[in-house]
Scaffold this motif. Structure first.
Motif, PDB file in Angstrom:
ATOM      1  N   SER A 650       0.826  -1.218   0.000  1.00 30.63           N
ATOM      2  CA  SER A 650       0.000   0.000   0.000  1.00 30.63           C
ATOM      3  C   SER A 650       0.856   1.262   0.000  1.00 30.63           C
ATOM      4  N   GLN A 653       1.556   2.698  -3.817  1.00 27.21           N
ATOM      5  CA  GLN A 653       0.512   3.376  -4.590  1.00 27.21           C
ATOM      6  C   GLN A 653       0.717   3.183  -6.095  1.00 27.21           C
ATOM      7  N   TRP A 657      -0.569  -2.341  -6.489  1.00 32.69           N
ATOM      8  CA  TRP A 657      -1.394  -2.051  -5.309  1.00 32.69           C
ATOM      9  C   TRP A 657      -2.830  -1.713  -5.702  1.00 32.69           C
ATOM     10  N   GLU A 658      -2.984  -0.950  -6.753  1.00 27.68           N
ATOM     11  CA  GLU A 658      -4.337  -0.583  -7.180  1.00 27.68           C
ATOM     12  C   GLU A 658      -5.139  -1.824  -7.586  1.00 27.68           C
ATOM     13  N   GLN A 661      -5.957  -3.684  -4.352  1.00 27.25           N
ATOM     14  CA  GLN A 661      -6.971  -2.928  -3.626  1.00 27.25           C
ATOM     15  C   GLN A 661      -8.349  -3.126  -4.262  1.00 27.25           C
TER      16      GLN A 661
END
Length: 720
Positions: A650, A653, A657-658, A661
């Motif tokens: 995290s 970014q 990670w996206e 997420q």
């Protein structure tokens, strides 16, 4: 005057005495002709042994029979030694009459007498039971702790001694010393030195002695008392020398306690069903994932996110699990063996440079003593112990290879590569020592440095060249994205000062002494570079957002090495500085003291872990437990990605990670998990992106009492 006296004490050996004498006489006659005396001393036997001895003496002129009141084995041997010297025997050979001494090896002993004045057997293969083997080894250790000298088999009854060597030793021994043979071995090991010959030891053919542990403990106590009085009265010492001797004994006993305490605690902790640290659960889940045939570094998912460490610990642990079975204790065994290996390497490095067993023992013992100061991580199912072991092994091999080359060069490359493949921060000490090796301007030094750097480079490039870009991503890109943390930096300095401050002072003293010694500048620079690099290897993770007191472990290894070298260098000094150094070593030992109970978990915590596993079993459907990824696996559920690498990811970014997420939000929005389980509090809790509007905290009525069963965990169930 006989060239050889053979001495054998006799006490209640009627069952085998005739065979023993006949067997030895045959060998002695074949080897010596008639130039020997076979002296058998009857130590007040209460069976038929005296009659058998008298009957044998009537037919064998080589025998000399002595009768005396019972006084024990040691005084009887001493009486025989003195009789042999009075008879002007040139060589004295002592054996026991219980049938365990094999005469087949006498000819070898006799033929080796030109190679030294004292020859002892060392009992490698023994048929008289493991308890007696243990007792013999315990005596060796006891003598070492008292005298700092290693006598391989101090009580062996198979010894050939030249007259002058025996006479000189007996002059140093008080008449009332009880364990004569043990003290005789210690004195002769010091001077003129013992030539050791490997011999087997048979089972007793006559009287079978029971193993009486209280008797042996009493003998050990008697030896300690006799030895201390002997050391006190052997020569007149100044108060300074007496204080130094007492300090050495205290230091040796203290570091021995730390080694024993570490091994005992680690064995107790090994197979306990408790996660001593939340990373233990991830490593267990990682091994489970790896043995299921999955790649170690892969795209992050809700089932698995790789951690930001090298692969070696996972592969080694998987091999152990494949052999010994899947359990916390299997992975902890890897760490335990690695820590013991680190102690051995530190001790050996000190021994190689100082030839001081005391210094080597101090290095190993102080590293064991820092078990508590480093948070009891030495035996946890984590990478730390293996990382420190391989880094220390690499340093040792580079040190040797820079001087001699040979196989040490390849060992340095293997250990250095393994250290970096375990934890990336090993690059700091390895590269620093390679630069030191290059700076020596020797062919061996350059070859060692280039081979190490080349092997490390290949190990880091091969995964990328084979198409696995995730390896570089997790090991280097993600860690570099972490923000700096001054708070962690200050914590590291505080922990170092609180637990290891005296050790750091001793490290400085040792480096100063090395720089002052002629011809030791290269060693001093090596230690300075190694210590500094290990300090920064521990500090570097704390500059980012992670790390705990486990990062003191590389610092502990460097300090233990320097303290051992310091103790080894000053062991023969008699000045005031030596008193100060040994006082500091004792103070450092006291600074490291911890209560063993702090390393052990209560039975209630173990029961709580078992209750949590049972509670997971009662949860229906998919479970998401990122802080305890292995407990669901133990309950037969699917695994969960671990929160620590999720949090690390995290921080980037980035696209990976996206994607992760989005997967997590989709799973939570669609309520794919039938339960989400967290600790009541955990690191980075505020950053976790879960949707509370789709889940509700479970209560005891809603989940059949699970909340009470798990205790410190919070359970969230989907809203209807």
């Amino acid at each position: 005057m006989s060239d050889l006296w053979v001495l054998a004490p006799v006490y209640n050996e009627e069952k085998n005495l005739s065979d023993f004498v006949e067997e030895w006489l045959a060998v002695l006659r074949k080897t010596m002709g008639a130039d020997f005396t076979f002296c058998l001393i009857n130590d007040g036997s209460t069976d038929g042994s005296p009659d058998i001895l008298n009957r044998l003496a009537a037919t064998h002129p080589e025998l000399k029979i002595i009768d005396k009141p019972h006084s024990g084995h040691g005084p009887t041997c001493r009486m025989g030694y003195e009789l042999a010297l009075q008879a002007e025997a040139q060589w004295i050979f002592q054996i026991d009459s219980d049938g365990q001494c094999d005469p087949a090896f006498f000819e070898t002993f006799w033929g080796s007498r030109s190679h030294g004045p004292v020859h002892y057997g060392v009992r490698r293969a023994r048929e008289d039971g493991w308890i007696r083997r243990f007792i013999s080894r315990a005596l060796t250790v006891l003598i070492f702790l008292l005298s700092f000298r290693w006598v391989r088999d101090a009580n062996v009854p198979y010894r050939l001694m030249r007259r002058d060597a025996l006479e000189a030793a007996l002059r140093q021994m008080p008449k009332n010393f009880r364990m004569v043979n043990a003290l005789l071995a210690l004195i002769q090991q010091r001077h003129p030195g013992i030539q050791w010959h490997v011999i087997p030891f048979h089972r007793r053919t006559g009287r079978q002695l029971p193993v009486d542990l209280p008797f042996f403990l009493g003998q050990a106590g008697a030896f300690i008392i006799d030895y201390l009085f002997w050391r006190r009265h052997r020569e007149k010492k100044s108060l300074k020398r007496k204080v130094l001797t007492a300090g050495r004994v205290l230091l040796t006993l203290w570091v021995a306690y730390y080694i024993i305490a570490f091994v005992a605690i680690a064995l107790i902790r090994d197979f306990v069903l408790v996660e001593y640290n939340w990373l233990e659960g991830f490593h267990m889940a990682q091994v489970h994932w790896l043995l299921a045939g999955n790649p170690l570094y892969t795209e992050p998912s809700l089932e698995y996110v790789p951690i930001l460490y090298g692969p070696l610990y996972a592969y080694v642990s998987s091999a152990f699990v494949f052999i010994f079975g899947e359990h916390y204790g299997t992975l902890r065994l890897v760490s335990l063996l690695a820590t013991l290996g680190t102690q051995i390497i530190l001790g050996w490095m000190v021994w190689r440079k100082t030839r001081s067993l005391l210094g080597a023992f101090v290095a190993a013992g102080l590293y064991a003593g820092m078990y508590g100061a480093t948070g009891f991580y030495y035996d946890m199912a984590r990478i730390d112990a293996l990382y420190v072991f391989l880094t220390t092994a690499a340093a040792c091999a580079i040190w040797i290879a820079a001087e001699k080359g040979g196989t040490a060069t390849f060992a340095a490359a293997v250990a250095a590569t393994g250290a970096v493949l375990t934890k990336q921060t090993a690059l700091l000490p390895v590269i620093a020592l390679c630069l030191w090796s290059l700076a020596r301007h020797t062919r061996q030094g350059r070859l060692t440095a280039l081979l190490c750097l080349g092997a490390i480079g290949v190990s880091q490039l091969v995964p990328a060249l084979t198409g696995n870009s995730w390896f570089f991503y997790y090991l280097y890109k993600v860690p570099s994205s972490h923000p700096l943390s001054l708070e962690n930096f200050y914590d590291f300095l505080f922990e170092t000062g609180r637990y290891l401050s005296i050790g750091l002072v001793l490290t400085g003293v040792g480096l100063y002494l090395l720089f002052q010694k002629p011809g030791k500048k290269q060693d001093a620079w090596f230690l300075l570079i190694f210590t500094s690099a290990m300090f920064f290897a521990g500090l570097l993770p704390r500059l980012k957002t992670g790390g705990a007191v486990n990062n003191l472990m590389p610092v502990a290894a460097a300090i233990a090495l320097c303290c051992g070298l310091t103790a080894g260098m000053v062991r023969y000094y008699r000045n005031k500085a030596t008193l100060v150094i040994f006082s500091l070593l004792l103070c450092f030992s006291a600074q490291l003291f911890y209560h063993p109970q702090k390393a052990l978990f209560s039975s209630e915590i173990e029961l709580g872990t078992q209750a949590a596993i049972n509670a997971f079993r009662r949860l229906e459907g998919p479970v998401f437990a990122p802080c305890h990824p292995y407990l669901p696996l133990l309950a037969g559920k699917t695994g969960s990605a671990f929160w620590m690498p999720i949090y690390d990811l995290s921080q980037t970014q980035d696209a990976a990670w996206e994607i992760l997420q989005a997967k997590l939000f989709n799973a939570l929005s669609e309520k794919r998990f039938r339960a989400i389980v967290f600790p009541k509090t955990f690191s980075g809790q505020s950053s976790f992106p879960y949707l509370l509007e789709n889940y509700r905290p479970a209560n005891s009525d809603g989940v059949n009492g699970i909340q009470e069963a798990i205790g410190n965990l919070s359970i969230y169930m989907p809203r209807e």
